[in-house]
Design an enzyme around this catalytic site. Structure first.
Site, PDB file in Angstrom:
ATOM      1  N   ASN A  12      10.071  -2.914  -9.420  1.00  0.00           N
ATOM      2  CA  ASN A  12       9.843  -1.522  -9.803  1.00  0.00           C
ATOM      3  C   ASN A  12      10.789  -0.665  -8.968  1.00  0.00           C
ATOM      4  OD1 ASN A  12       8.897   1.040 -10.275  1.00  0.00           O
ATOM      5  ND2 ASN A  12       6.909   0.745  -9.276  1.00  0.00           N
ATOM      6  N   TRP A  13      11.860  -0.220  -9.596  1.00  0.00           N
ATOM      7  CA  TRP A  13      12.896   0.508  -8.855  1.00  0.00           C
ATOM      8  C   TRP A  13      12.509   1.963  -8.585  1.00  0.00           C
ATOM      9  CZ3 TRP A  13      18.107  -1.214 -11.620  1.00  0.00           C
ATOM     10  CH2 TRP A  13      18.207  -2.615 -11.559  1.00  0.00           C
ATOM     11  N   LYS A  14      11.432   2.398  -9.181  1.00  0.00           N
ATOM     12  CA  LYS A  14      10.941   3.774  -8.997  1.00  0.00           C
ATOM     13  C   LYS A  14      12.061   4.801  -9.250  1.00  0.00           C
ATOM     14  CE  LYS A  14       7.469   2.002  -5.886  1.00  0.00           C
ATOM     15  NZ  LYS A  14       6.499   2.254  -4.845  1.00  0.00           N
ATOM     16  N   HIS A  98       0.421   3.010 -12.504  1.00  0.00           N
ATOM     17  CA  HIS A  98       0.807   2.785 -11.106  1.00  0.00           C
ATOM     18  C   HIS A  98       0.089   3.811 -10.234  1.00  0.00           C
ATOM     19  CE1 HIS A  98       3.237   2.647  -7.485  1.00  0.00           C
ATOM     20  NE2 HIS A  98       3.641   1.449  -7.881  1.00  0.00           N
ATOM     21  N   GLU A 100       1.056   5.620  -7.948  1.00  0.00           N
ATOM     22  CA  GLU A 100       1.795   6.883  -7.767  1.00  0.00           C
ATOM     23  C   GLU A 100       1.578   7.795  -8.969  1.00  0.00           C
ATOM     24  OE1 GLU A 100       5.580   5.085  -6.900  1.00  0.00           O
ATOM     25  OE2 GLU A 100       4.769   4.363  -4.999  1.00  0.00           O
ATOM     26  N   GLU A 170      -2.702  -3.835  -6.915  1.00  0.00           N
ATOM     27  CA  GLU A 170      -1.890  -3.189  -5.890  1.00  0.00           C
ATOM     28  C   GLU A 170      -2.787  -2.326  -5.000  1.00  0.00           C
ATOM     29  OE1 GLU A 170       2.476  -2.954  -7.136  1.00  0.00           O
ATOM     30  OE2 GLU A 170       1.504  -1.146  -7.874  1.00  0.00           O
ATOM     31  N   GLY A 176       4.364   0.388  -0.150  1.00  0.00           N
ATOM     32  CA  GLY A 176       5.395   1.111   0.591  1.00  0.00           C
ATOM     33  C   GLY A 176       5.076   1.312   2.059  1.00  0.00           C
ATOM     34  N   SER A 216       4.021  -4.171  -0.561  1.00  0.00           N
ATOM     35  CA  SER A 216       4.820  -4.675   0.563  1.00  0.00           C
ATOM     36  C   SER A 216       5.117  -6.171   0.472  1.00  0.00           C
ATOM     37  CB  SER A 216       4.150  -4.323   1.902  1.00  0.00           C
ATOM     38  OG  SER A 216       4.089  -2.912   2.049  1.00  0.00           O
ATOM     39  N   GLY A 237       8.187  -3.214  -5.045  1.00  0.00           N
ATOM     40  CA  GLY A 237       8.816  -1.897  -4.984  1.00  0.00           C
ATOM     41  C   GLY A 237      10.053  -1.934  -4.105  1.00  0.00           C
ATOM     42  N   GLY A 238       9.895  -1.545  -2.860  1.00  0.00           N
ATOM     43  CA  GLY A 238      11.019  -1.400  -1.930  1.00  0.00           C
ATOM     44  C   GLY A 238      11.968  -2.591  -1.900  1.00  0.00           C
TER      45      GLY A 238
HETATM   46  C1  PEP Z   1       4.913  -0.736  -5.954  1.00  0.00           C
HETATM   47  O1  PEP Z   1       5.172   0.438  -5.876  1.00  0.00           O
HETATM   48  O2  PEP Z   1       4.541  -1.222  -7.035  1.00  0.00           O
HETATM   49  C2  PEP Z   1       5.019  -1.539  -4.747  1.00  0.00           C
HETATM   50  C3  PEP Z   1       4.362  -2.655  -4.688  1.00  0.00           C
HETATM   51  O3  PEP Z   1       5.817  -1.046  -3.719  1.00  0.00           O
HETATM   52  P1  PEP Z   1       6.225  -1.813  -2.360  1.00  0.00           P
HETATM   53  O4  PEP Z   1       6.622  -3.210  -2.725  1.00  0.00           O
HETATM   54  O5  PEP Z   1       7.346  -1.008  -1.818  1.00  0.00           O
HETATM   55  O6  PEP Z   1       5.013  -1.795  -1.492  1.00  0.00           O
END
Ligand code: PEP
Length: 254
Positions: A12-14, A98, A100, A170, A176, A216, A237-238
């Site tokens: 997920n490149w956001k 999600h 967010e 999640e 994050g 994470s 994500g990251g």
């Molecule tokens: C996400 O936003 O779906 C996520 C899991 O982010 P991260 O891996 O950065 O925690």
């Protein structure tokens, strides 16, 4: 590692990457991951990069996902993107609900359920996100929150649609933050969601639906998390923003 369900790992490149940066990243992933057959691989760039990224991955094992979509088939919804527009770029998956989007844009379980219906109507597989906040976990409400989100976000999905749906667990406190769920916490939540699926549908559906872990995930914890019996992949994500880290997550999961 032999697992009952095929792992699915999605990036997920956001709200990151210009088109040029997105192309760099996806070209790198295409090379690094060309031989991976054991895992379904999905990249979810921002809307603005979907068109160009779709061309690069045409002849690869990477599939395209979007990060959101509108619940209506089209029309006067300024600033929104409908499923038929995603289909133009061969989008196969869409992340829905999600945390967010739930937190910053007020998305509710009912809205997520309507979006999931719209995605299925266009033959796009929804990746439906659920997860508790730290406060909810500390108050012992994790299962109640997951149950509400799962029941609400899947409302109205037929058995056939459910089999084409992915759930992403999640925990909000792990997104994050660099703080991932422990293997015990992840396995417990995934097993709980699977039991709910058995209740809502049947044992066969519960056995077949894939439940990703997100929060994470990085190369150093991927192997342990992906080897858990009820964890069937990752939503990253990251660590999906760089070729090295995303590729290592995939390779460490096999
Ligand atoms: C996400 O936003 O779906 C996520 C899991 O982010 P991260 O891996 O950065 O925690």
């Amino acid at each position: 590692m032999e697992k009952e369900r095929k792992l699915i790992i999605a990036g997920n490149w956001k709200m990151n990457k210009t088109v040029a940066e997105a192309l760099d990243l996806v070209r790198g992933l295409k090379l690094e991951l060309a031989n991976v057959k054991e895992v379904d691989l999905v990249v979810c760039p921002p809307f603005t990069a979907l068109c160009e990224v779709s061309k690069v991955i045409l002849d690869s094992n990477l599939r395209l996902g979007a990060q959101n979509m509108n619940e209506h088939p089209g029309g006067a919804y300024t600033g929104e993107i409908a499923a038929f527009m995603l289909k133009e770029f061969s989008v196969r998956y869409v992340i829905l609900g999600h945390s967010e989007r739930r937190t910053y844009y007020g998305e509710t379980d009912a809205l997520v359920a309507r979006k999931a219906q719209a995605a299925h109507a266009a033959a796009i597989k929804p990746i439906i996100c659920v997860g508790e906040t730290l406060e909810e976990r500390e108050q012992g409400r994790t299962e109640a929150v997951l149950e509400r989100q799962v029941r609400g976000s899947l409302a109205g999905l037929t058995k056939e649609q459910m089999l084409e749906t992915i759930i992403a667990y999640e925990p909000v406190w792990a997104i994050g933050t660099g703080r991932n769920a422990t293997p015990e916490q992840a396995q417990e939540a995934h097993a709980f969601i699977r039991r709910l699926l058995a209740e809502l549908y049947d044992e066969g559906v519960a056995r077949r639906v894939r439940i990703q872990y997100g929060g994470s995930v990085k190369p150093s914890n991927a192997r342990e998390l992906m080897s858990l019996p009820d964890v069937d992949g990752a939503l990253v994500g990251g660590a999906s923003l760089e070729v090295r880290s995303f590729s290592d997550i995939v390779k460490n999961s096999i």
